[in-house]
Design an enzyme around this catalytic site. Structure first.
Site, PDB file in Angstrom:
ATOM      1  N   ARG A 173       0.810  -1.213   0.000  1.00 29.49           N
ATOM      2  CA  ARG A 173       0.000   0.000   0.000  1.00 29.49           C
ATOM      3  C   ARG A 173       0.848   1.269   0.000  1.00 29.49           C
ATOM      4  O   ARG A 173       0.507   2.265   0.636  1.00 29.49           O
ATOM      5  CB  ARG A 173      -0.959   0.017   1.205  1.00 29.49           C
ATOM      6  N   SER A 259     -11.061   0.210   3.315  1.00 31.09           N
ATOM      7  CA  SER A 259     -10.314  -0.097   4.539  1.00 31.09           C
ATOM      8  C   SER A 259      -9.665   1.185   5.049  1.00 31.09           C
ATOM      9  O   SER A 259      -8.867   1.800   4.352  1.00 31.09           O
ATOM     10  CB  SER A 259      -9.238  -1.149   4.253  1.00 31.09           C
ATOM     11  N   GLU A 397      -5.188   4.443   5.796  1.00 31.41           N
ATOM     12  CA  GLU A 397      -4.900   4.155   4.394  1.00 31.41           C
ATOM     13  C   GLU A 397      -5.307   5.291   3.473  1.00 31.41           C
ATOM     14  O   GLU A 397      -4.587   5.604   2.528  1.00 31.41           O
ATOM     15  CB  GLU A 397      -5.594   2.848   3.971  1.00 31.41           C
TER      16      GLU A 397
END
Length: 405
Positions: A173, A259, A397
């Site tokens: 990520r 998320s 995130e």
């Protein structure tokens, strides 16, 4: 109103353009529908020296309630182009995709043609240009396995260049684009598997080997087995929908940024101190962000060359007794940590309109009319509970604009 640099969208709030549905009205917004418009608008805005924000699908952005004092460059470019491939690489197809192309539209386009490599990334909201920024991944696939290069407008030089994937430092990520290299992704180049030959023989285009246990179970097959790209896409969409991760105006659980927290990466000796039932997956160090023990600086660590690239380490802390050694890194489940810190699905703070999704503890949702500060308050509460219970700070995130946790 429009000009040579795109459409000026005055008075449009970011809450109307983001999936979390929060955010104030920017001082100025320019929507670019062609690459030329995007480049010209960006160079014009950069020459003024003011604040700027790139926005496309809005699925990974959580903006403050206050007006954004700057210019929002809204990317609305479209187009999928099949590029020539070398004769010595049969069974491959290369595509160039404009940054504003919705990501799931691209996946559907590929699946319809029997191209594999991104089928497990079905249902991820947002634009194609945003995909390399955080190296999107799901159900055993990551963009990095298919990404060849990006076309990039560099903020410092003002030049457009083709940047190979190897130079993007893609990790879990993250990428150099997320860690501080400023500019705008104009287009993305992908290398996919053309399964036309297999389709002619077997009657179906096969996807890549299944690398995620939950997906294999949903399909009734074993890890490593292959099914058709369409079957994999359908299964992934069903799994994501069951978690509120496929946009649906009728389902408030999908009014989220997906998320909200990344799965934390810790050293193996720290992970051993967690309850035995806590999920964990060993990782190669270069593939991960790392959580540094309290009292350990980047310079103290044998992993300093790798850790120096991880911009979020300054705020990353874990148990004070963890040793700073170059041992195996372990990925933990943020969802498990949240649940076992006592935060259940549907939880909300008193009077708040932001809540943990009723389907998945890793998502924070806007139940209707929530403010950005309500979202941030809930995120801080989750962070505090997990840190208190397990000694791990969860990192957000999505991109936070005007907000701090």
């Amino acid at each position: 109103m429009s000009d040579a640099h795109g459409m000026n969208d005055a008075g449009v709030a970011l809450s109307a353009l983001t999936t979390m549905q929060v955010g104030g009205v920017p001082e100025r917004m320019i929507t670019a529908s062609t690459q030329r418009e995007l480049i010209d608008a960006a160079l014009d805005v950069w020459s003024d020296g003011g604040e700027w924000l790139v926005l496309a699908g809005g699925s990974n952005t959580v903006a403050a309630d206050e007006p954004f004092e700057g210019t929002v460059l809204r990317v609305a470019t479209r187009g999928i182009e099949v590029l020539p491939t070398d004769a010595d690489t049969p069974g491959r197809v290369r595509v160039r995709v404009q940054a504003g192309e919705p990501w799931d539209d691209l996946v559907a386009y590929a699946v319809e043609r029997g191209w594999s490599g991104i089928e497990a990334l079905s249902g991820i909201p947002g634009s194609t240009g945003a995909a390399p920024v955080q190296n999107i991944g799901a159900y055993g696939q990551e963009l990095s396995s298919s990404l060849v290069a990006i076309e990039f407008l560099d903020y410092l030089s003002g030049e457009v260049s083709r940047v190979p994937a190897a130079e993007l430092e893609l990790g879990y990520r993250t990428s150099v684009l997320k860690q501080g290299r400023e500019g705008i992704v104009l287009a993305v180049e992908l290398d996919l598997h053309d399964t036309a030959d297999a389709q002619a023989v077997l009657g179906e285009a096969l996807g890549q080997p299944i690398a995620y246990a939950q997906l294999a179970s949903a399909l009734g097959v074993q890890l490593g087995d292959r099914v058709s790209v369409q079957a994999m896409r359908d299964a992934v969409l069903a799994l994501r929908a069951s978690k509120g991760m496929v946009l649906d105006p009728a389902d408030r659980d999908t009014a989220s940024a997906g998320s909200f927290f990344t799965n934390p990466i810790v050293r193996e000796n720290f992970a051993r101190a967690l309850p035995a039932e806590a999920p964990r997956w060993p990782l190669v160090p270069a593939a991960a962000d790392v959580v540094v023990p309290l009292g350990t600086t980047v310079a103290d660590s044998p992993l300093d060359e790798f850790l120096a690239h991880q911009a979020d380490l300054a705020a990353s802390t874990v148990d004070a007794g963890a040793a700073a050694s170059a041992e195996t890194l372990v990925k933990l489940s943020a969802a498990w940590l949240i649940e076992h810190a006592g935060i259940r699905r549907g939880f909300r703070l008193p009077g708040s309109r932001a809540a943990i999704s009723s389907k998945h503890t890793l998502a924070i949702t806007n139940t209707g009319g929530a403010s950005a500060e309500e979202v941030a308050q809930l995120a801080r509460y989750v962070q505090g509970r997990v840190q208190s219970e397990f000694g791990v700070i969860l990192h957000p995130e999505p991109v936070l604009v005007g907000l701090e946790l």
